[in-house]
Design a protein around this motif. Structure first.
Motif, PDB file in Angstrom:
ATOM      1  N   ALA A   1      92.990  25.639  28.370  1.00 14.62           N
ATOM      2  CA  ALA A   1      91.680  26.260  28.564  1.00 14.62           C
ATOM      3  C   ALA A   1      91.027  26.555  27.221  1.00 14.62           C
ATOM      4  O   ALA A   1      89.817  26.381  27.045  1.00 14.62           O
ATOM      5  N   ALA A   2      91.824  26.999  26.251  1.00 16.17           N
ATOM      6  CA  ALA A   2      91.299  27.264  24.907  1.00 16.17           C
ATOM      7  C   ALA A   2      90.812  25.980  24.253  1.00 16.17           C
ATOM      8  O   ALA A   2      89.764  25.960  23.587  1.00 16.17           O
TER       9      ALA A   2
ATOM     10  N   ARG B   1      87.463  24.755  25.165  1.00 21.35           N
ATOM     11  CA  ARG B   1      86.378  25.554  24.583  1.00 21.35           C
ATOM     12  C   ARG B   1      86.391  25.514  23.069  1.00 21.35           C
ATOM     13  O   ARG B   1      85.771  26.343  22.395  1.00 21.35           O
TER      14      ARG B   1
ATOM     15  N   LEU C   1      95.081  33.389  23.352  1.00 22.42           N
ATOM     16  CA  LEU C   1      94.809  33.191  24.774  1.00 22.42           C
ATOM     17  C   LEU C   1      96.100  32.935  25.550  1.00 22.42           C
ATOM     18  O   LEU C   1      96.272  33.420  26.674  1.00 22.42           O
TER      19      LEU C   1
ATOM     20  N   ARG D   1      92.367  35.823  30.894  1.00 21.14           N
ATOM     21  CA  ARG D   1      92.090  34.489  30.352  1.00 21.14           C
ATOM     22  C   ARG D   1      90.682  34.040  30.693  1.00 21.14           C
ATOM     23  O   ARG D   1      89.932  33.586  29.822  1.00 21.14           O
ATOM     24  N   ASP D   2      90.309  34.165  31.963  1.00 26.99           N
ATOM     25  CA  ASP D   2      88.989  33.707  32.390  1.00 26.99           C
ATOM     26  C   ASP D   2      87.875  34.533  31.763  1.00 26.99           C
ATOM     27  O   ASP D   2      86.823  33.994  31.395  1.00 26.99           O
TER      28      ASP D   2
ATOM     29  N   CYS E   1      87.380  33.431  28.293  1.00 26.58           N
ATOM     30  CA  CYS E   1      86.749  32.101  28.285  1.00 26.58           C
ATOM     31  C   CYS E   1      85.336  32.123  28.866  1.00 26.58           C
ATOM     32  O   CYS E   1      84.717  31.075  29.049  1.00 26.58           O
ATOM     33  N   ASN E   2      84.856  33.321  29.206  1.00 31.34           N
ATOM     34  CA  ASN E   2      83.506  33.498  29.753  1.00 31.34           C
ATOM     35  C   ASN E   2      83.331  32.768  31.083  1.00 31.34           C
ATOM     36  O   ASN E   2      82.272  32.201  31.370  1.00 31.34           O
ATOM     37  N   ASP E   3      84.371  32.802  31.908  1.00 30.77           N
ATOM     38  CA  ASP E   3      84.327  32.200  33.239  1.00 30.77           C
ATOM     39  C   ASP E   3      84.430  33.297  34.297  1.00 30.77           C
ATOM     40  O   ASP E   3      84.974  34.376  34.035  1.00 30.77           O
TER      41      ASP E   3
END
Length: 211
Positions: free
Chosen positions: A21-22, A25, A35, A133-134, A137-139
């Protein structure tokens, strides 16, 4: 011993999925490690802080921190191959969810907490790392987007708590709770089962007014 081994594997798997995920991004290596650690250890850390359970899990066992950092860094080297193993990591994530939940319940029960707190402790341990985490990650957290995730954790926690309280062998209850929780999560993934969604679209203005 078996639960501890699976727990360490789950830590590594959670750190690796967070590292991917990192990477999506464009984070630097430090961001990848942070992360990974937050995702793998964030649930247990949050639980320990809320329950006043010290030292924190990764302070008491620094090896857990090394495992998550190593797994995150390893992901950087093998990221292109890992994209082909998405299903395997989804299944490992399911294993992590149920194992983290059981560990959280165990710690709360060892502290003499009541049923509701034990179940909540299991939920926090299993789910909060992914939420953190989300958020980083701005989710929108996966937990709030319809996935049968918290429900699986709650079912696993209930089976474990009430089984132990009923006087059944702890090892047997642990296996049963883990198997049922894993099967539940796997079915949700395969058949795309989701929680009902709340959709609210307010009507702007008076649609019935006449000119």
């Amino acid at each position: 011993m078996l639960l501890h081994t699976i727990f360490v594997i789950a830590l590594a798997a959670e750190a690796m999925t967070a590292a991917l995920a990192a990477g999506r991004r464009n984070m630097d290596w430090f961001g990848v490690c942070v992360l990974g650690c937050v995702t793998a250890l964030g649930g247990g850390t949050t639980r320990d802080i809320l329950l006043g359970h010290y030292p924190l899990i990764w302070v008491e066992e620094p090896g857990y921190l090394l495992v998550t950092i190593a797994a995150a860094m390893f992901t950087i080297a093998v990221a292109r191959v890992m994209e082909r193993l998405r299903l395997i990591f989804l299944l490992l994530d399911a294993v992590g969810l149920v194992v983290f939940t059981i560990v959280g319940c165990q710690i709360a029960m060892d502290m003499g907490q009541p049923a509701m707190i034990v179940i909540v402790a299991g939920l926090i341990t299993g789910c909060v790392g992914g939420v953190l985490r989300d958020v980083l990650c701005n989710d929108v957290p996966l937990l709030f987007a319809g996935e049968l995730y918290a429900t699986v954790s709650a079912v696993t926690a209930c089976i474990y708590f009430f089984g132990v309280k009923a006087g059944l062998p702890v090892d047997a209850v642990t296996v049963v709770a883990a198997v049922i929780g894993f099967a539940f999560r796997t079915l949700a993934i395969v058949f795309k089962l989701e929680m009902p969604r709340f959709v609210y679209a307010p009507v702007r203005g008076n649609q019935s007014s006449k000119r």
